[in-house]
Scaffold this active site. Structure first.
Site, PDB file in Angstrom:
ATOM      1  N   GLU A   1      23.501  33.038  51.193  1.00 20.18           N
ATOM      2  CA  GLU A   1      23.451  32.893  49.747  1.00 20.18           C
ATOM      3  C   GLU A   1      22.688  31.612  49.397  1.00 20.18           C
ATOM      4  O   GLU A   1      23.072  30.518  49.812  1.00 20.18           O
ATOM      5  CB  GLU A   1      24.881  32.810  49.192  1.00 20.18           C
ATOM      6  CG  GLU A   1      24.921  32.789  47.683  1.00 20.18           C
ATOM      7  CD  GLU A   1      26.342  32.796  47.148  1.00 20.18           C
ATOM      8  OE1 GLU A   1      27.187  32.068  47.695  1.00 20.18           O
ATOM      9  OE2 GLU A   1      26.594  33.543  46.188  1.00 20.18           O
TER      10      GLU A   1
ATOM     11  N   GLU B   1      37.225  34.525  44.843  1.00 20.66           N
ATOM     12  CA  GLU B   1      35.989  35.156  44.367  1.00 20.66           C
ATOM     13  C   GLU B   1      34.878  34.291  44.909  1.00 20.66           C
ATOM     14  O   GLU B   1      34.671  33.170  44.437  1.00 20.66           O
ATOM     15  CB  GLU B   1      36.021  35.220  42.832  1.00 20.66           C
ATOM     16  CG  GLU B   1      35.150  36.314  42.278  1.00 20.66           C
ATOM     17  CD  GLU B   1      33.748  35.822  42.042  1.00 20.66           C
ATOM     18  OE1 GLU B   1      32.949  35.916  42.996  1.00 20.66           O
ATOM     19  OE2 GLU B   1      33.466  35.336  40.939  1.00 20.66           O
TER      20      GLU B   1
ATOM     21  N   GLY C   1      34.245  30.180  44.202  1.00 18.66           N
ATOM     22  CA  GLY C   1      33.308  29.212  44.758  1.00 18.66           C
ATOM     23  C   GLY C   1      32.713  29.749  46.044  1.00 18.66           C
ATOM     24  O   GLY C   1      32.584  30.962  46.221  1.00 18.66           O
ATOM     25  N   SER C   2      32.398  28.835  46.937  1.00 15.05           N
ATOM     26  CA  SER C   2      31.673  29.242  48.136  1.00 15.05           C
ATOM     27  C   SER C   2      32.614  29.891  49.143  1.00 15.05           C
ATOM     28  O   SER C   2      33.822  29.623  49.170  1.00 15.05           O
ATOM     29  CB  SER C   2      31.004  28.028  48.779  1.00 15.05           C
ATOM     30  OG  SER C   2      31.986  27.206  49.371  1.00 15.05           O
ATOM     31  N   THR C   3      32.039  30.741  49.992  1.00 15.19           N
ATOM     32  CA  THR C   3      32.826  31.418  51.009  1.00 15.19           C
ATOM     33  C   THR C   3      33.408  30.417  52.000  1.00 15.19           C
ATOM     34  O   THR C   3      34.545  30.568  52.455  1.00 15.19           O
ATOM     35  CB  THR C   3      31.970  32.477  51.713  1.00 15.19           C
ATOM     36  OG1 THR C   3      31.715  33.534  50.765  1.00 15.19           O
ATOM     37  CG2 THR C   3      32.677  33.072  52.921  1.00 15.19           C
TER      38      THR C   3
ATOM     39  N   GLY D   1      36.393  28.897  50.430  1.00 14.40           N
ATOM     40  CA  GLY D   1      37.390  29.962  50.323  1.00 14.40           C
ATOM     41  C   GLY D   1      38.109  30.184  51.642  1.00 14.40           C
ATOM     42  O   GLY D   1      39.336  30.353  51.686  1.00 14.40           O
TER      43      GLY D   1
ATOM     44  N   LYS E   1      41.406  23.053  38.011  1.00 14.51           N
ATOM     45  CA  LYS E   1      40.491  22.009  38.482  1.00 14.51           C
ATOM     46  C   LYS E   1      39.063  22.484  38.228  1.00 14.51           C
ATOM     47  O   LYS E   1      38.548  23.350  38.922  1.00 14.51           O
ATOM     48  CB  LYS E   1      40.722  21.753  39.977  1.00 14.51           C
ATOM     49  CG  LYS E   1      40.414  20.338  40.414  1.00 14.51           C
ATOM     50  CD  LYS E   1      38.953  19.951  40.364  1.00 14.51           C
ATOM     51  CE  LYS E   1      38.207  20.408  41.598  1.00 14.51           C
ATOM     52  NZ  LYS E   1      36.777  20.000  41.546  1.00 14.51           N
TER      53      LYS E   1
ATOM     54  N   CYS F   1      27.151  34.258  41.646  1.00 13.42           N
ATOM     55  CA  CYS F   1      27.618  34.768  42.927  1.00 13.42           C
ATOM     56  C   CYS F   1      27.237  36.230  43.128  1.00 13.42           C
ATOM     57  O   CYS F   1      27.039  36.677  44.243  1.00 13.42           O
ATOM     58  CB  CYS F   1      29.123  34.588  43.040  1.00 13.42           C
ATOM     59  SG  CYS F   1      30.000  35.125  41.577  1.00 13.42           S
TER      60      CYS F   1
END
Lengths: 291, 476
Positions: free
Chosen positions: B387, B256, B234-236, B239, B182, B290
């Site tokens: 971030e 990641e 992607g973003s934490t 995640g 995706k 990142c």
């Protein structure tokens, strides 16, 4: 053969050595008959001399800094390019192998396929062997201790007998994959695939001198290579038992690394990593850790 | 003296864009089951580039089923044959590199110099590297009989669209898995071009499936019970949500995620080199990285000198048309991201840090944010903790190596770090103490397919790249 081709006289090829990226005749001016197993004449091959062998070593040494200094990725790309070019000459090698060995077309084609795949196998190893054969070592002190494999240098290879393409590729590719340069003595009974492979190598972005191909008598070419101060290692796969013992003894004077399989190799089997590690040195770097 | 540059635009002609694109499922392109589409725009001009199928749950189901059906055949292939497919893909990517670079720059907004010289060479190299592993898995030190997991669902971000695809797809295929990918909502085009490359390579149908869409598509994929493995970059926060949704299912997961990397400059560092590394660390790819070096930790004694040189250097960066070969800083990928950068930068002002903005004109259309740095930042400031994912550098100072370590590690993240000093032993001393998955010394933002990448703590788990990057796709 069709009628039209029968009416036309074909052009025969002059086979020459491959030294330093060029295709010279033997400096000795000698050639020998190459025939099919049932005795039909195929071509004259150069009968390389001791001087040709020494020239080949000079070329291999000269090529070593650049080839060993190339990135592993770059070497992998070039080895893969060799596979691509070999694929493009599939028919030529199939015919040549069938003539050289007296085998049918299917068997010859299978050998060419396997030789192409062998280049691909070793293309993938160039940037992985140090991840498998290297290590960081947990020494008991404030030091980084890092062991990496490095190519040993110039490797003289006596190519296997009876497998003039797959066997040849199986011994040559692992030598150069890791950054060594090679002087190859072809199978004397079937030298033409080796000389044709040189044409593939010459058109695959492989720098001149990384591989040098000699055709002739291993008993004549082996001793000057085994005794040469500027050869670092010997692959005796194709040397007869008596010759191998003599060459090992000669090589002892310069403490060359020797690779000599104890039993006959099946070149269709999984090649493993033994032929890669045979021509590697291990360099260990210490570096202190502290503010 | 001020240098003027004539425009040097890369031609768009190498990358034709169709008016619409479908999903890539089971070897063919198709519309979404419910017929939905979304538009993808060029962030530098706001021009609509194409309309792309918006995959829903039915499409995810179909893609997972196709991948499942392809798995027995693909995983049973001899490794050497799988390798040759991947080598083919690597070569096709090399051949079409310029086209893909232009397309990536159009869809993402990053400079052509980066897509051409960084993204695309790394993409090809990644496939080349993992191609070589496909027939060498027993040599990888992961046990005698490593086996593929099955079907992997892979969700990738918009900052390096094709490179993140390569990081996901190459190791998964090399190890014998099949995938449903995706791509990010704002950058679907290169993944769809990659699907064409899979067809050119003769890859069996269903081995790679691409389902485009937004976050809901990604959520449907991540939670799909037909998967054996989920890999997300992607973003934490997303995640975390994926980790929650997979908890207890036994499905394998690699993440990641975000980072807030410290780039640490000691007083003996080669300052000009460090300035280049700081610039590369935070302004590469508009800071949409990142592992960006978003916190500069500089030793107090050289802080003024370093900042002076840094500001001078930032004044020479060229912001503008991403297709111009002289452009250093491209567009921010989306209005949403621009709003987030603005909002976080504003907290910097509000919390008492001092903002400095590089002198440059912003184009009138598109999404732009100028290179920015904040001084007087404390560890409590949001711009030192969160971030930003944009071209904003927070500058802090330290006096001793211990203090540098303490400040660098004062973060829930742990993806990367940088150390600048001429003293080798200190580099290693710092590297030992930094809680980060990648430590760059006297360099920053270096990537290589042979080098494992991934984070500690809330930067995620699992590694991509290198021998270590095989393990997340293998049952060992």
């Amino acid at each position: 053969m069709s009628d039209t081709s029968a009416a036309r006289l074909s052009v025969l090829k002059t086979y020459k050595l491959f030294i330093g990226g060029a295709f010279p005749r033997s400096e000795s001016g000698r050639v020998y008959d190459v025939t099919t197993p049932d005795g039909r004449w195929l071509a004259n091959a150069p009968l390389a001399s001791r001087k040709d062998a020494r020239d080949a070593v000079v070329a291999a040494r000269k090529a070593f800094p650049k080839w060993s200094g190339a990135t592993a990725y770059n070497r992998g790309q070039i080895l893969y390019r060799i596979a691509e070019m070999l694929q493009g000459r599939h028919d030529q090698f199939r015919i040549q192998l069938a003539e050289a060995q007296g085998v049918d077309a299917d068997r010859a084609a299978a050998a060419v396929d396997a030789a192409i795949d062998r280049w691909v196998w070793y293309a993938g190893w160039t940037d992985k062997i140090s991840q498998v054969a290297g290590a960081t070592n947990p020494v008991a002190g404030p030091y980084l201790n890092l062991s990496s494999p490095e190519p040993t240098g110039v490797v003289a290879v006596v190519a296997p007998v009876g497998s003039p393409l797959l066997g040849l590729v199986s011994v040559l590719a692992p030598v150069i994959a890791t950054g060594n340069t090679a002087v190859l003595v072809a199978d004397p009974a079937a030298p033409l695939p080796a000389l044709t492979l040189a044409e593939v190598l010459a058109t695959s972005d492989l720098p001149g001198g990384v591989v040098n191909v000699l055709t002739g008598r291993p008993a004549e070419l082996g001793p000057p290579l085994a005794g040469h101060q500027d050869v670092n290692a010997l692959d005796l796969t194709g040397a007869s038992p008596d010759l191998a013992v003599d060459l090992e003894a000669a090589a002892a004077e310069t403490l060359k690394r020797i690779h000599r399989p104890r039993t006959a190799e099946d070149f269709t089997a999984d090649p493993g990593t033994g032929r890669l590690t045979a021509f590697l040195e291990t360099k260990t770097v210490w570096h202190p850790i502290g503010v | 003296m001020k240098f003027e540059y004539a425009p040097a635009p890369e031609s768009r002609a190498t990358a034709e864009i169709a008016p619409s694109y479908g999903l890539f499922v089971d070897g063919g392109f198709r519309e979404a089951a419910d017929g939905r589409t979304f538009k993808t725009v060029s962030p530098s001009t706001e021009e609509v580039l194409s309309e792309v199928a918006h995959g829903g749950e039915a499409d995810v189901d179909a893609a997972v089923a196709a991948a499942r059906a392809a798995f027995p055949g693909w995983s049973a292939l001899p490794g050497a044959e799988r390798a040759k497919y991947l080598f083919r893909i690597a070569r096709l990517v090399q051949e079409r590199a310029r086209e893909l670079a232009v397309l990536e720059t159009l869809d993402n907004g990053k400079p052509i110099r980066e897509t051409r010289d960084t993204d695309l060479p790394l993409v090809a190299a990644h496939f080349f590297y993992y191609a070589g592993w496909a027939d060498k898995l027993p040599h990888a030190g992961l046990g005698p009989n490593p086996r593929p997991l099955g079907v992997a669902g892979q969700i990738i971000p918009w900052n390096f669209p094709l490179l993140m695809l390569a990081w996901k797809v190459a190791p998964a295929l090399a190890t014998g898995n099949t995938v449903v990918l995706k791509p990010a909502e704002t950058t679907p085009l290169t993944a769809l071009r990659f699907a064409e490359i899979c067809r050119q390579a003769g890859l069996p149908a269903g081995v790679v499936n691409v389902v485009t869409g937004d976050g809901t598509t990604g959520a449907a994929l991540a939670a799909h019970p037909g998967l054996d493995k989920v890999a997300f970059t992607g973003s934490t926060s997303v995640g975390r949500a994926i980790a929650r949704s997979l908890a207890g299912t036994g499905r394998r997961l690699t993440l990641e995620l975000g980072g807030k990397a410290a780039n640490i400059v000691f007083d003996d560092a080669p300052l000009d080199q460090a300035v280049e590394g700081i610039v590369n660390g935070i302004f590469f790819n508009q800071g949409h990285v990142c592992c960006a070096g978003s916190r500069l930790l500089v030793q107090e004694s050289v802080a003024d000198e370093l900042l002076g040189r840094l500001k001078r250097r930032l004044g020479t960066l060229r912001l503008g048309d991403p297709l111009d070969k002289n452009t250093d800083i491209g567009a921010i990928n989306s209005p949403e991201q621009l709003a987030r950068i603005r909002q976080l930068a504003d907290t910097g002002d509000a919390e008492g840090a001092t903002r400095w903005t590089a002198p440059c004109d912003l184009p009138s259309t598109g999404y732009w944010f100028p290179p920015t740095l904040f001084t007087g930042v404390t560890q409590a400031h949001r711009i030192a903790r969160e971030e930003i994912f944009g071209p904003v550098l927070s500058v802090l100072t330290f006096r001793t190596p211990d203090e540098a370590v303490a400040k660098a590690n004062n973060t829930p993240y742990g993806l990367s770090a940088g150390v600048w000093t001429e003293k080798g032993s200190r580099i290693l001393w710092m590297a030992q103490r930094l809680r980060a998955g990648v430590v760059w010394s006297n360099t920053f933002n270096r990537f290589d397919p042979t080098s494992p990448f991934g984070g500690y703590q809330e930067s995620g788990y699992g590694r991509e790249g290198g021998r270590h990057g095989l393990e997340p796709y293998l049952d060992v």
